[in-house]
Write an enzyme that holds these catalytic residues in place. Structure first.
Site, mmCIF file in Angstrom:
data_model
loop_
_atom_site.group_PDB
_atom_site.id
_atom_site.type_symbol
_atom_site.label_atom_id
_atom_site.label_comp_id
_atom_site.label_asym_id
_atom_site.label_seq_id
_atom_site.Cartn_x
_atom_site.Cartn_y
_atom_site.Cartn_z
ATOM 1 N N LYS A 104 1.208 -1.230 -0.075
ATOM 2 C CA LYS A 104 0.557 0.169 0.215
ATOM 3 C C LYS A 104 1.000 1.487 0.143
ATOM 4 C CE LYS A 104 -1.942 0.862 3.359
ATOM 5 N NZ LYS A 104 -1.431 -0.171 4.436
ATOM 6 N N THR A 105 1.821 0.989 0.804
ATOM 7 C CA THR A 105 2.950 2.648 0.721
ATOM 8 C C THR A 105 3.509 2.457 -0.567
ATOM 9 O OG1 THR A 105 2.989 1.968 3.370
ATOM 10 C CG2 THR A 105 4.967 3.764 2.888
ATOM 11 N N ILE A 106 4.114 1.707 -0.836
ATOM 12 C CA ILE A 106 4.829 1.703 -2.267
ATOM 13 C C ILE A 106 3.660 2.344 -3.529
ATOM 14 C CG2 ILE A 106 6.315 0.186 -3.853
ATOM 15 C CD1 ILE A 106 7.084 1.277 -1.461
ATOM 16 N N LYS A 156 -1.207 10.915 6.170
ATOM 17 C CA LYS A 156 -0.940 9.888 6.967
ATOM 18 C C LYS A 156 -1.738 9.776 8.303
ATOM 19 C CE LYS A 156 0.442 5.533 8.087
ATOM 20 N NZ LYS A 156 -0.537 4.215 6.929
ATOM 21 N N GLU A 205 -3.290 7.591 3.398
ATOM 22 C CA GLU A 205 -3.182 6.095 2.668
ATOM 23 C C GLU A 205 -3.473 5.591 4.005
ATOM 24 O OE1 GLU A 205 1.102 3.841 3.769
ATOM 25 O OE2 GLU A 205 1.051 5.675 2.440
ATOM 26 N N GLY A 206 -4.775 4.528 4.353
ATOM 27 C CA GLY A 206 -4.747 4.055 5.575
ATOM 28 C C GLY A 206 -3.849 3.042 5.915
ATOM 29 N N ALA A 207 -4.348 2.190 7.279
ATOM 30 C CA ALA A 207 -3.730 1.493 8.042
ATOM 31 C C ALA A 207 -3.936 0.104 8.226
ATOM 32 C CB ALA A 207 -3.535 1.881 9.306
ATOM 33 N N GLU A 242 7.974 -6.601 -8.122
ATOM 34 C CA GLU A 242 8.413 -6.849 -7.207
ATOM 35 C C GLU A 242 9.669 -6.311 -6.852
ATOM 36 O OE1 GLU A 242 8.739 -11.281 -5.505
ATOM 37 O OE2 GLU A 242 9.003 -10.684 -7.259
#
Length: 224
Positions: A15-17, A37, A109-111, A200
């Site tokens: 998610k962060t990437i 965030k 961006e969630g967690a 990846e």
């Protein structure tokens, strides 16, 4: 208001990437971008998801964090165990809306996943609903991903949320049978478009190469 919520089918799906790649891609297209965030857990000062975004996007992207809790848990649990105040939903909505401006895209961006609790009484789905913001789902791509993605999209839509699309958080250079089939099946079973996949190991790329692979993402829904 051009605010988009980025969630995942689970934790550690990229998610962060994916958020960083969206931010970089939008910047190269001339958009102003701020990444929010609401709650960071389990990272020391100077580290965490926004540090990752800044590492790839540099000063071109604004970053804002509202709360930081010490243990790598759901934000409400980490806050509770540390005896720290939890975020208030209405105040969080106001702070995010204050960041919006013409020509700017705000990525929230969630967690973890869509229903991870940011505070005891609200989730990232509740935040998206209060903001009236569409949701983008970052998904794994291997065996089991179809079920996780379909559950997440269904849960979002049951709450009246618009799903912008899916992003594959980590696509193997040599996809196995399940992954190869899932790339075609994900849009079919969820009814949401696949906006692209990140390779990846994208989080280990240098900034120039990361900017190149961010071009794999369809960012048109984020700049309207």
């Amino acid at each position: 208001m051009t605010v988009h919520v980025i969630t995942g089918t689970n934790t550690d799906v990229g998610k962060t990437i994916a958020t960083a790649a969206l931010a970089v891609r939008l910047c190269t297209e001339g958009r102003a971008v701020t990444v929010v965030k609401p709650a960071q857990t389990g990272e020391p000062e100077g580290a965490g998801d926004l540090a990752t975004v800044r590492g790839f996007a540099g000063a071109a992207v604004g970053t804002v964090e509202f709360a930081r809790y010490p243990e790598p848990l759901a934000p409400n649990l980490s806050a509770r165990r540390a005896g720290l105040p939890q975020l208030d939903l209405a105040a969080t909505v106001r702070r995010i809306r204050a960041l919006d401006a013409p020509g700017r895209t705000v990525l929230v961006e969630g967690a973890g996943g869509l229903l991870v609790r940011i505070a005891d009484d609200w989730t990232i789905a509740d935040l998206a609903g209060q903001l009236g913001a569409p949701v983008t789902v970052v998904t794994s791509l291997g065996l089991g991903s179809l079920n996780a993605a379909e559950l997440t999209v269904e849960a979002a839509r049951r709450r009246g949320l618009t799903v912008t699309g899916l992003i594959g958080g980590s696509l193997s250079r040599d996809p196995d049978l399940a992954t190869g089939l899932n790339l075609a099946e994900l849009p079919e079973v969820t009814g949401a478009p696949l906006l692209g996949c990140l390779p990846e190991g994208a989080g280990s790329l240098d900034r120039e190469e990361f900017t190149r692979v961010s071009g794999n993402l369809d960012t048109r829904p984020f700049s309207r």
